[in-house]
Scaffold this motif. Structure first.
Motif, PDB file in Angstrom:
ATOM      1  N   LEU A   1      -3.976   1.678  -2.290  1.00 48.99           N
ATOM      2  CA  LEU A   1      -4.325   0.631  -1.329  1.00 48.99           C
ATOM      3  C   LEU A   1      -3.052   0.036  -0.761  1.00 48.99           C
ATOM      4  CD1 LEU A   1      -7.119  -1.191  -3.381  1.00 48.99           C
ATOM      5  CD2 LEU A   1      -7.419   0.522  -1.576  1.00 48.99           C
ATOM      6  N   ILE A   2      -2.979   0.025   0.552  1.00 48.17           N
ATOM      7  CA  ILE A   2      -1.838  -0.563   1.244  1.00 48.17           C
ATOM      8  C   ILE A   2      -2.380  -1.576   2.248  1.00 48.17           C
ATOM      9  CG2 ILE A   2      -0.277   1.393   0.891  1.00 48.17           C
ATOM     10  CD1 ILE A   2      -1.011   2.353   3.706  1.00 48.17           C
ATOM     11  N   PRO A   3      -1.583  -2.562   2.630  1.00 42.54           N
ATOM     12  CA  PRO A   3      -2.110  -3.617   3.491  1.00 42.54           C
ATOM     13  C   PRO A   3      -2.366  -3.222   4.941  1.00 42.54           C
ATOM     14  CG  PRO A   3       0.177  -4.054   2.934  1.00 42.54           C
ATOM     15  CD  PRO A   3      -0.245  -2.846   2.153  1.00 42.54           C
ATOM     16  N   LYS A   4      -1.902  -2.061   5.369  1.00 40.95           N
ATOM     17  CA  LYS A   4      -2.040  -1.626   6.770  1.00 40.95           C
ATOM     18  C   LYS A   4      -1.508  -2.715   7.690  1.00 40.95           C
ATOM     19  CE  LYS A   4      -5.775   1.639   6.020  1.00 40.95           C
ATOM     20  NZ  LYS A   4      -7.115   1.985   6.385  1.00 40.95           N
ATOM     21  N   SER A   5      -2.371  -3.280   8.536  1.00 42.91           N
ATOM     22  CA  SER A   5      -1.903  -4.272   9.516  1.00 42.91           C
ATOM     23  C   SER A   5      -1.818  -5.684   8.938  1.00 42.91           C
ATOM     24  CB  SER A   5      -2.821  -4.268  10.734  1.00 42.91           C
ATOM     25  OG  SER A   5      -4.123  -4.667  10.360  1.00 42.91           O
ATOM     26  N   ARG A   6      -2.297  -5.889   7.734  1.00 41.22           N
ATOM     27  CA  ARG A   6      -2.254  -7.217   7.119  1.00 41.22           C
ATOM     28  C   ARG A   6      -1.029  -7.365   6.226  1.00 41.22           C
ATOM     29  NH1 ARG A   6      -8.403  -8.913   5.585  1.00 41.22           N
ATOM     30  NH2 ARG A   6      -9.256  -8.735   7.676  1.00 41.22           N
ATOM     31  N   LEU A   7      -0.826  -8.560   5.732  1.00 41.79           N
ATOM     32  CA  LEU A   7       0.327  -8.811   4.872  1.00 41.79           C
ATOM     33  C   LEU A   7       0.064  -8.416   3.420  1.00 41.79           C
ATOM     34  CD1 LEU A   7       1.421 -12.314   6.248  1.00 41.79           C
ATOM     35  CD2 LEU A   7       2.228 -10.044   6.928  1.00 41.79           C
ATOM     36  N   TYR A   8      -1.211  -8.403   3.012  1.00 37.52           N
ATOM     37  CA  TYR A   8      -1.578  -8.113   1.627  1.00 37.52           C
ATOM     38  C   TYR A   8      -2.818  -7.231   1.577  1.00 37.52           C
ATOM     39  CZ  TYR A   8       1.354 -12.150   0.504  1.00 37.52           C
ATOM     40  OH  TYR A   8       2.407 -13.021   0.396  1.00 37.52           O
ATOM     41  N   VAL A   9      -2.985  -6.554   0.451  1.00 37.11           N
ATOM     42  CA  VAL A   9      -4.238  -5.872   0.130  1.00 37.11           C
ATOM     43  C   VAL A   9      -5.201  -6.940  -0.370  1.00 37.11           C
ATOM     44  CG1 VAL A   9      -5.332  -4.217  -1.429  1.00 37.11           C
ATOM     45  CG2 VAL A   9      -3.068  -3.708  -0.468  1.00 37.11           C
ATOM     46  N   HIS A  10      -6.436  -6.904   0.094  1.00 42.00           N
ATOM     47  CA  HIS A  10      -7.459  -7.871  -0.311  1.00 42.00           C
ATOM     48  C   HIS A  10      -8.352  -7.235  -1.366  1.00 42.00           C
ATOM     49  CE1 HIS A  10      -7.216 -10.510   3.533  1.00 42.00           C
ATOM     50  NE2 HIS A  10      -6.039  -9.983   3.235  1.00 42.00           N
ATOM     51  N   ILE A  11      -8.551  -7.958  -2.462  1.00 43.08           N
ATOM     52  CA  ILE A  11      -9.325  -7.439  -3.588  1.00 43.08           C
ATOM     53  C   ILE A  11     -10.331  -8.508  -4.010  1.00 43.08           C
ATOM     54  CG2 ILE A  11      -9.178  -6.306  -5.831  1.00 43.08           C
ATOM     55  CD1 ILE A  11      -6.140  -6.052  -5.348  1.00 43.08           C
ATOM     56  N   SER A  12     -11.503  -8.058  -4.403  1.00 42.97           N
ATOM     57  CA  SER A  12     -12.592  -8.970  -4.774  1.00 42.97           C
ATOM     58  C   SER A  12     -12.645  -9.178  -6.280  1.00 42.97           C
ATOM     59  CB  SER A  12     -13.939  -8.400  -4.312  1.00 42.97           C
ATOM     60  OG  SER A  12     -13.922  -8.165  -2.921  1.00 42.97           O
ATOM     61  N   SER A  13     -13.135 -10.349  -6.671  1.00 41.29           N
ATOM     62  CA  SER A  13     -13.250 -10.642  -8.097  1.00 41.29           C
ATOM     63  C   SER A  13     -14.555 -10.110  -8.691  1.00 41.29           C
ATOM     64  CB  SER A  13     -13.143 -12.147  -8.348  1.00 41.29           C
ATOM     65  OG  SER A  13     -14.133 -12.829  -7.620  1.00 41.29           O
TER      66      SER A  13
END
Length: 180
Positions: free
Chosen positions: A112-124
Motif C-alpha cells: 500500500l502506497i499513498p499515491k496522490s495522498r500524503l498517507y495510506v488510509h487504514i480502517s480500525s
C-alpha cells in the motif's frame, strides 16, 4: 440545498485544490471560514449555516473547526503538503484496508502506497474497510499487521476521525482476506 454536493466540493477545496475558490491553506491545512464561505458562494448557494451543518453531520468527520470557529480544515486525506498536526499512536495488532478488485495485482506487488495522498488510509474495523472497498467496485479486504509494523519501526497516526495513517504498508505486512 444539496449538502452532499457542497460537502464534496468542500472536501476538494480543503484537501486538494483551495485555489478553485481563490483561497490558500496555511501550513497546517487551516483556511479562514469567512473566505471559504465567500469562495464557495461564488459557485453555488452557500452560507455559514450550511458549513456548520456539513461539519456537524458529516458521518466520516472529515472536518474540524478551531476553538473559536474562525478556521476550518480537513482532518486528513490531503494531496497537498500540509501538517495536520497528527500525533503518533500505537496501533492495534491488526488494522484493515479496503480496496477494489482492480487494484489487487498492484497491491500484491508493491504493498500500500499513498499515491496522490500524503498517507495510506487504514480502517480500525473490517466493516469500514469493506465499505471503503465497495466504493471502488468489488471489495477486497487486506488485514494489515500494524502491531508488527510498529515493532519494526513504522510510524502510525490516528486522525481525529479515527482513520489510521502511515506512509506505506509493505507487502510482507498484508494478508488478503478470503471473503468479504
Amino acid at each position: 440545498m444539496d449538502l452532499s454536493a457542497a460537502s464534496r466540493f468542500l472536501s476538494l477545496i480543503l484537501r486538494h485544490k483551495p485555489e478553485v475558490i481563490g483561497i490558500s491553506l496555511d501550513e497546517y491545512g487551516w483556511a479562514e471560514v469567512d473566505e471559504v464561505v465567500a469562495g464557495i458562494r461564488k459557485t453555488r448557494e452557500f452560507d455559514r449555516d450550511m458549513l456548520e451543518e456539513i461539519v456537524r453531520t458529516d458521518q466520516k468527520q472529515r472536518y474540524s473547526f478551531n476553538g473559536d470557529r474562525t478556521l476550518i480544515r480537513a482532518n486528513q486525506g490531503h494531496s497537498i503538503p500540509v501538517d495536520v498536526e497528527l500525533e503518533t499512536a500505537k496501533p492495534p495488532e491488526f488494522l484493515w484496508h479496503g480496496t477494489g478488485e482492480k487494484y489487487l495485482a498492484s497491491i500484491e506487488k508493491t504493498g500500500l502506497i499513498p499515491k496522490s495522498r500524503l498517507y495510506v488510509h487504514i480502517s480500525s474495523d473490517i466493516d469500514t474497510a469493506r465499505k471503503v472497498g465497495q466504493r471502488h467496485g468489488k471489495a477486497v479486504i487486506f488485514r494489515v499487521f500494524a502491531g508488527k509494523m510498529q515493532e519494526d519501526g513504522y510510524t502510525f497516526y490516528c486522525s481525529k476521525n479515527g482513520v489510521w495513517l502511515t506512509k506505506e504498508v509493505p507487502v510482507r505486512y498484508l494478508e488478503k482476506m478470503k471473503e468479504v
